[in-house]
Enzyme design. Structure first.
Site, PDB file in Angstrom:
ATOM      1  N   ARG A  30      42.979  26.214 -77.446  1.00  0.00           N
ATOM      2  CA  ARG A  30      43.449  24.872 -77.057  1.00  0.00           C
ATOM      3  C   ARG A  30      43.742  24.788 -75.564  1.00  0.00           C
ATOM      4  O   ARG A  30      44.628  24.044 -75.135  1.00  0.00           O
ATOM      5  CB  ARG A  30      44.680  24.458 -77.866  1.00  0.00           C
ATOM      6  CG  ARG A  30      44.388  24.247 -79.346  1.00  0.00           C
ATOM      7  CD  ARG A  30      45.569  23.630 -80.065  1.00  0.00           C
ATOM      8  NE  ARG A  30      45.365  23.691 -81.513  1.00  0.00           N
ATOM      9  CZ  ARG A  30      46.330  23.865 -82.411  1.00  0.00           C
ATOM     10  NH1 ARG A  30      47.580  24.018 -82.005  1.00  0.00           N
ATOM     11  NH2 ARG A  30      46.055  23.888 -83.690  1.00  0.00           N
ATOM     12  N   ARG A  34      46.080  18.731 -74.886  1.00  0.00           N
ATOM     13  CA  ARG A  34      47.177  17.843 -74.511  1.00  0.00           C
ATOM     14  C   ARG A  34      48.100  18.379 -73.436  1.00  0.00           C
ATOM     15  O   ARG A  34      48.929  17.640 -72.908  1.00  0.00           O
ATOM     16  CB  ARG A  34      47.992  17.498 -75.764  1.00  0.00           C
ATOM     17  CG  ARG A  34      47.248  16.588 -76.722  1.00  0.00           C
ATOM     18  CD  ARG A  34      48.017  16.402 -78.013  1.00  0.00           C
ATOM     19  NE  ARG A  34      48.063  17.636 -78.785  1.00  0.00           N
ATOM     20  CZ  ARG A  34      48.778  17.771 -79.907  1.00  0.00           C
ATOM     21  NH1 ARG A  34      49.519  16.762 -80.342  1.00  0.00           N
ATOM     22  NH2 ARG A  34      48.759  18.904 -80.565  1.00  0.00           N
ATOM     23  N   ARG A  43      41.795  10.852 -73.244  1.00  0.00           N
ATOM     24  CA  ARG A  43      42.060  10.575 -74.637  1.00  0.00           C
ATOM     25  C   ARG A  43      42.757   9.248 -74.853  1.00  0.00           C
ATOM     26  O   ARG A  43      42.724   8.687 -75.957  1.00  0.00           O
ATOM     27  CB  ARG A  43      42.889  11.708 -75.254  1.00  0.00           C
ATOM     28  CG  ARG A  43      42.079  12.916 -75.714  1.00  0.00           C
ATOM     29  CD  ARG A  43      41.140  12.591 -76.879  1.00  0.00           C
ATOM     30  NE  ARG A  43      41.815  11.852 -77.922  1.00  0.00           N
ATOM     31  CZ  ARG A  43      42.633  12.397 -78.814  1.00  0.00           C
ATOM     32  NH1 ARG A  43      42.882  13.691 -78.790  1.00  0.00           N
ATOM     33  NH2 ARG A  43      43.214  11.638 -79.728  1.00  0.00           N
ATOM     34  N   ASP A  79      36.386  20.038 -83.054  1.00  0.00           N
ATOM     35  CA  ASP A  79      37.414  20.195 -84.081  1.00  0.00           C
ATOM     36  C   ASP A  79      36.751  20.826 -85.291  1.00  0.00           C
ATOM     37  O   ASP A  79      35.551  20.615 -85.534  1.00  0.00           O
ATOM     38  CB  ASP A  79      38.030  18.847 -84.460  1.00  0.00           C
ATOM     39  CG  ASP A  79      39.252  19.018 -85.342  1.00  0.00           C
ATOM     40  OD1 ASP A  79      40.375  19.076 -84.804  1.00  0.00           O
ATOM     41  OD2 ASP A  79      39.093  19.101 -86.582  1.00  0.00           O
ATOM     42  N   TYR A 154      41.429  21.918 -96.441  1.00  0.00           N
ATOM     43  CA  TYR A 154      41.540  20.508 -96.069  1.00  0.00           C
ATOM     44  C   TYR A 154      40.904  19.608 -97.118  1.00  0.00           C
ATOM     45  O   TYR A 154      41.450  18.565 -97.488  1.00  0.00           O
ATOM     46  CB  TYR A 154      40.895  20.260 -94.704  1.00  0.00           C
ATOM     47  CG  TYR A 154      41.750  20.681 -93.537  1.00  0.00           C
ATOM     48  CD1 TYR A 154      42.972  20.052 -93.295  1.00  0.00           C
ATOM     49  CD2 TYR A 154      41.352  21.691 -92.669  1.00  0.00           C
ATOM     50  CE1 TYR A 154      43.769  20.439 -92.228  1.00  0.00           C
ATOM     51  CE2 TYR A 154      42.142  22.078 -91.604  1.00  0.00           C
ATOM     52  CZ  TYR A 154      43.347  21.446 -91.382  1.00  0.00           C
ATOM     53  OH  TYR A 154      44.146  21.835 -90.336  1.00  0.00           O
TER      54      TYR A 154
END
Length: 349
Positions: A30, A34, A43, A79, A154
């Site tokens: 990552r 962010r 974003r 992702d 998931y």
């Protein structure tokens, strides 16, 4: 299919393949995300999934931490649910929640209805890889995918889960259907990684983020055969292959058996202990606690030096190399300046 790049001076590729690097290589899971204001600016105008299917955006976001931090490898911005979405699964990445599946997969009919991943459905990813290979110069590009078990969790849960109870219940109560589901997801994972390799990624990483919820016996019975098929199928590509999960201390030996050349280690297990579990000839990656980055530079410096020392000890104990990384992804509140200083420090060690 793109010709494989020759990057003989890459510290990352050398450490990951048992050669001696010119410096301790460092990249961070990552690292594009962010924590970077330039990422947040982009974003603000694009959803996560729309960004993942825009080649120019993927290229720009992937390059941001390379420019800012001078890391030794870039990792494709994407992702783990991108190949599911591309194949036709109805899902969305909900802010502050994560991937949410519209119609969870829980029956034989649900499994039979899962579509395969056709390469043309991820043309945007292929184009992004080609753009990045041209833009990165001597910096290697890591491609990645979610491992079959994590994708299954998931799909079965319908979204993120703390307990993975539905997933485990299906696995244990209905092993035939479970293995059918895992077979389909293994095919999808291989197809997604093959597209990335065909267009020039220099290494791959398989993220089995939630495998640590399993016992070693269940991992061996219900997961290992499928992850092993991913690595076995791609072994002839002759690129470094990393296997990573969280809270996988008890699984590290089995994860190495799956066929990876590098095993990622989270901060709960020392690199030296990990080296003993994965066996001689496998490199280790990790394993600074991401929370350390929020504790101020003196703490970061001490912890980083300790990880490098532990990595040296792991190599002395039989690991074929050490790639400095975090034990999981960069936290959003991390100071980009601290990250840059961390990379610079590791390079001096």
């Amino acid at each position: 299919m793109s010709a494989r790049r020759e990057l003989p001076d890459s510290p990352y590729l050398n450490a990951a393949t048992g050669r001696t690097p010119s410096r301790v290589p460092v990249w961070m899971m990552r690292q594009a995300g962010r924590s970077l204001p330039e990422y947040r600016a982009l974003r603000a105008q694009h959803s996560m999934l729309s960004a993942c299917f825009d080649p120019e955006l993927v290229c720009e976001i992937t390059l941001q931490p390379v420019r800012r931090h001078d890391v030794d490898a870039a990792i494709l911005f994407s992702d783990i649910v991108v190949p599911l979405r591309a194949a036709g699964v109805d899902l969305d990445i909900v802010p502050d929640v994560g991937p949410v599946i519209a119609d969870p997969v829980r029956t034989a009919a649900d499994i039979a209805g899962l579509p395969p991943l056709e390469p043309q459905r991820v043309t945007a990813v292929a184009e992004a890889v080609s753009l990045l290979v041209a833009a990165l110069g001597e910096v290697p590009l890591i491609g990645f995918a979610g491992a079959p078990f994590t994708l299954a969790s998931y799909l079965v849960e319908g979204g993120p889960s703390r307990t993975h109870a539905r997933t485990k219940a299906m696995m244990l109560a209905d092993p035939d259907n479970w293995h059918q589901l895992m077979t389909r997801l293994t095919d999808l994972t291989i197809a997604f990684l093959t597209v990335q390799l065909d267009h020039g990624v220099d290494a791959i990483q398989l993220f089995d983020s939630w495998a640590g919820t399993l016992s070693l016996a269940d991992y061996r019975a219900f997961v290992l055969p499928h992850s092993s098929r991913v690595f076995a199928t791609l072994a002839d590509r002759d690129v470094p292959m990393t296997h990573f999960g969280v809270q996988t201390a008890e699984l590290l030996g089995a994860m190495a058996e799956a066929g990876a050349t590098v095993v990622g280690v989270d901060w709960r297990t020392s690199l030296t202990a990990a080296a003993a579990r994965v066996g001689a000839g496998t490199a280790v990656q990790g394993n600074l606690d991401p929370a350390v980055l929020l504790a101020g530079w003196p703490v970061v410096e001490r912890a980083a030096r300790a990880v490098v020392d532990d990595g040296r000890a792991a190599v002395a104990a039989g690991a074929s190399g050490h790639v400095f990384n975090l034990g999981h992804g960069v936290l959003p509140d991390s100071d980009p300046g601290i990250l840059t200083d961390l990379v610079s420090l590791v390079h001096t060690l």
